[in-house]
Write an enzyme that holds these catalytic residues in place. Structure first.
Site, PDB file in Angstrom:
ATOM      1  N   THR A 166     -31.949   1.746   4.910  1.00  0.00           N
ATOM      2  CA  THR A 166     -32.457   1.902   3.494  1.00  0.00           C
ATOM      3  C   THR A 166     -31.501   0.671   2.893  1.00  0.00           C
ATOM      4  OG1 THR A 166     -30.376   3.348   3.043  1.00  0.00           O
ATOM      5  CG2 THR A 166     -32.530   4.312   3.507  1.00  0.00           C
TER       6      THR A 166
ATOM      7  N   CYS B 114       0.881  -1.083  -0.164  1.00  0.00           N
ATOM      8  CA  CYS B 114      -0.082  -0.149  -0.186  1.00  0.00           C
ATOM      9  C   CYS B 114       0.655   1.137  -0.117  1.00  0.00           C
ATOM     10  CB  CYS B 114      -0.830   0.081   1.084  1.00  0.00           C
ATOM     11  SG  CYS B 114      -2.076   1.278   1.144  1.00  0.00           S
TER      12      CYS B 114
ATOM     13  N   THR C 207     -26.681   1.813  10.817  1.00  0.00           N
ATOM     14  CA  THR C 207     -27.814   1.437   9.613  1.00  0.00           C
ATOM     15  C   THR C 207     -28.287   2.922   9.343  1.00  0.00           C
ATOM     16  OG1 THR C 207     -29.624   0.204   9.093  1.00  0.00           O
ATOM     17  CG2 THR C 207     -29.472   0.743  11.229  1.00  0.00           C
ATOM     18  N   TYR C 208     -28.885   3.040   8.220  1.00  0.00           N
ATOM     19  CA  TYR C 208     -29.884   4.180   7.567  1.00  0.00           C
ATOM     20  C   TYR C 208     -31.319   3.553   7.335  1.00  0.00           C
ATOM     21  CZ  TYR C 208     -25.160   6.093   7.433  1.00  0.00           C
ATOM     22  OH  TYR C 208     -23.950   6.479   7.611  1.00  0.00           O
TER      23      TYR C 208
ATOM     24  N   GLU D  54     -23.213   2.708   0.220  1.00  0.00           N
ATOM     25  CA  GLU D  54     -23.683   1.687   0.784  1.00  0.00           C
ATOM     26  C   GLU D  54     -22.483   0.719   0.519  1.00  0.00           C
ATOM     27  OE1 GLU D  54     -28.705   1.148   0.580  1.00  0.00           O
ATOM     28  OE2 GLU D  54     -27.452   1.108  -1.212  1.00  0.00           O
TER      29      GLU D  54
END
Length: 558
Positions: free
Chosen positions: A455, A204, A452-453, A529
């Site tokens: 959705t 990286c 969480t939303y 998401e």
């Protein structure tokens, strides 16, 4: 680590030295680098006065006829100053400072100075820049960006992408700040060197470059950056456990711990070792996030800018253009969402009827999932040569992730999560030896696991707990950790093959992640998401490695 002085106009302290890698940002004819510090103040007036003074001084130092090519090439200080101005013009959280840096660069261009141009488009090569840098970003996100800027001098690309989830970013930021900058057993420059060692295991270069600058800023010896062979033996002794934690953490034993703690000139204290192990697992996992989200090089680092107009190829306008789902592809993606919704609903209903399932059946389902995970390998692996500035920190570069168990090979025993849990064992051990860190890690694990939303793609009011748990437990599964009370049949129900390929690649060999893998799972879901998936991956991976390391320490202590 940066020293901090009081803000000129009160409030939180601001750095009294330049951010990492910019200590020598001296323009021609004596522009004092220490005077940049006012730009990192919370006070608008202080920033404005500093910017105006610096602008005048910089322009006065350059003749109206400009500088010759030779003078430009000799002026390393001007080069760094231009890069700093470019970065602030793009990522400073204070709009008026951004604007003035842009204007100053234009004024320098007017005098014939060749100014740098940004390569790529925004913080990520996977996410459209307009989704990350939204106008009028919500106040929680902006507050964290300002906190990062005034305390470290930059809002890096990782922070910007994580900013899509402000609640998580706040927890992540507090943990990382404590690990790197607050009091602790290890000197600050050694913390950054350990970060370099960890990031190098996954090739990286983004994190390696970032912490090379931080290492020097914290007073580290530049000689150490020639490679691991130039570092003190005590740090080099971490190499074995770094290698195992990064790729096959189930191999860690109490003998590895004993070897580091044994008395002698280069021995580690238990407190030092705990901090080192947390740093190693933090940066192994953060490398997964960097590759999983396609984080671009920082604008002022190698690969983030050019001193000539960028070619169209190096300045792709936005990754969004490749990701549109239309026609039959769009219908298929819509259908995938509906199928997943239906499966989640069925599983939530079936959980009420699972009481009669035996432990043997649960174990069989885990073994089946673990065996199937052997077959989940990417077909479009990105192979690339290791740059020297990364390779020099890696010993035994061929050592990598190997599937936890393969047919025909003797498998190490499965780690039963109930035998050594984070909540009952790991958390208390860290807190006892490295106070406050256990609390922050626990909060970070909890925040991401419960985030969480309600959705999912175009749907609202959705309970996503089964999906989040499947992702978390699948990551632990590929590292050999089993939960007795979890039905691993849910993983196959909820995680499509393209998502499994992505999860396993990002968690186990992140340097092989491709943009194609990112675009091919959850094709109708929002980018935020997909970033959420990466946050779950990051934390599940870190917790898995920590559990193996802390269990080895516990066995050593008993």
């Amino acid at each position: 680590m940066m020293d901090h002085g009081e803000a000129a106009d009160g409030g939180t302290p601001v750095p009294n030295a330049l951010p990492a890698g910019e200590q020598a940002a001296v323009a021609p004819r004596g522009l004092d680098p220490g005077r940049w510090v006012g730009l990192y103040s919370r006070g608008e007036r202080t920033r404005e006065e500093t910017m105006d003074a610096l602008g005048r001084e910089l322009l006065n130092s350059i003749p109206s006829t400009g500088l010759s090519q030779g003078e430009m090439e000799e002026s390393r200080g001007l080069h760094r100053t231009l890069l700093l101005l470019l970065r602030l013009s793009q990522s400073c959280p204070f709009g008026e400072t951004q604007e003035k840096c842009s204007q100053l660069l234009q004024a320098l261009q007017g005098r014939g100075i060749k100014t740098p141009q940004q390569l790529g488009s925004g913080p990520s090569s996977f996410l459209p820049v307009e989704e990350i840098l939204q106008e009028g970003a919500e106040s929680a996100q902006r507050r964290i960006f300002i906190e990062a800027f005034v305390s470290t001098g930059r809002v890096d690309n990782i922070t910007m992408v994580m900013g899509l989830h402000p609640e998580y970013l706040s927890s992540f930021w507090r943990t990382q700040y404590l690990l790197l900058r607050m009091d602790g057993p290890l000197p600050h420059h050694k913390r950054h060197y350990i970060a370099i060692m960890a990031a190098a295991r996954h090739q990286c270069s983004y994190l390696v470059g970032l912490h090379m600058g931080e290492f020097l800023q914290a007073g580290g010896d530049p000689e150490w950056l020639q490679g691991l062979h130039c570092a003190p033996q005590k740090l080099r002794n971490l190499n074995e456990i770094n290698k195992i934690l990064a790729h096959r953490p189930w191999l860690i034993t109490k003998e590895h711990i004993e070897a580091l703690l044994k008395t002698g000139e280069n021995s580690w204290s238990l407190a030092e070792l705990i901090q080192a192990l947390v740093l190693l697992t933090h940066y192994h996992s953060l490398a997964s996030f960097v590759f999983g989200c396609g984080i671009n090089p920082e604008i002022d680092h190698e690969g983030g800018h050019a001193f000539q107009p960028p070619s169209p190829r190096s300045c792709d306008s936005s990754p969004a253009s490749e990701e549109g789902v239309s026609g039959s592809g769009g219908r298929d993606a819509m259908q995938e969402v509906e199928v997943l919704m239906e499966r989640m609903k069925l599983l939530q209903e079936c959980q009420l009827e699972e009481d009669g399932v035996t432990q043997e059946e649960m174990e069989t389902r885990f073994e089946l999932e673990k065996t199937e995970s052997l077959l989940v390998n990417p077909s479009d692996i990105a192979e690339h040569s290791l740059p020297h500035n990364v390779l020099c920190f890696v010993e035994d570069p061929s050592f990598g992730y190997k599937d936890f168990t393969r047919r025909g090979e003797q498998a190490p025993p499965t780690f039963r999560a109930q035998d050594y849990t984070w909540e009952d064992h790991g958390y208390s051990l860290i807190n006892r030896l490295y106070p406050d860190v256990g609390q922050l890690l626990d909060e970070k694990f909890q925040v991401v696991y419960n985030l969480t939303y309600h959705t999912m793609a175009m749907h609202r009011g959705v309970d996503t707990s089964t999906l989040r748990r499947a992702i978390w437990n699948y990551v632990h599964c590929v590292f050999g950790i089993r939960y007795d009370d979890y039905n691993y049949g849910e993983v196959n129900q909820l995680l499509e093959r393209s998502l499994k390929v992505y999860i396993k690649t990002v968690a186990c060999y992140p340097e092989k992640t491709t943009r194609r893998m990112y675009t091919h799972f959850w094709r109708h879901f929002k980018h935020s998401e997909k970033v959420h998936v990466n946050l779950l991956l990051l934390e599940a991976r870190m917790q898995a490695a920590l559990l193996y390391a802390l269990r080895a320490i516990t066995r050593y202590m008993t």
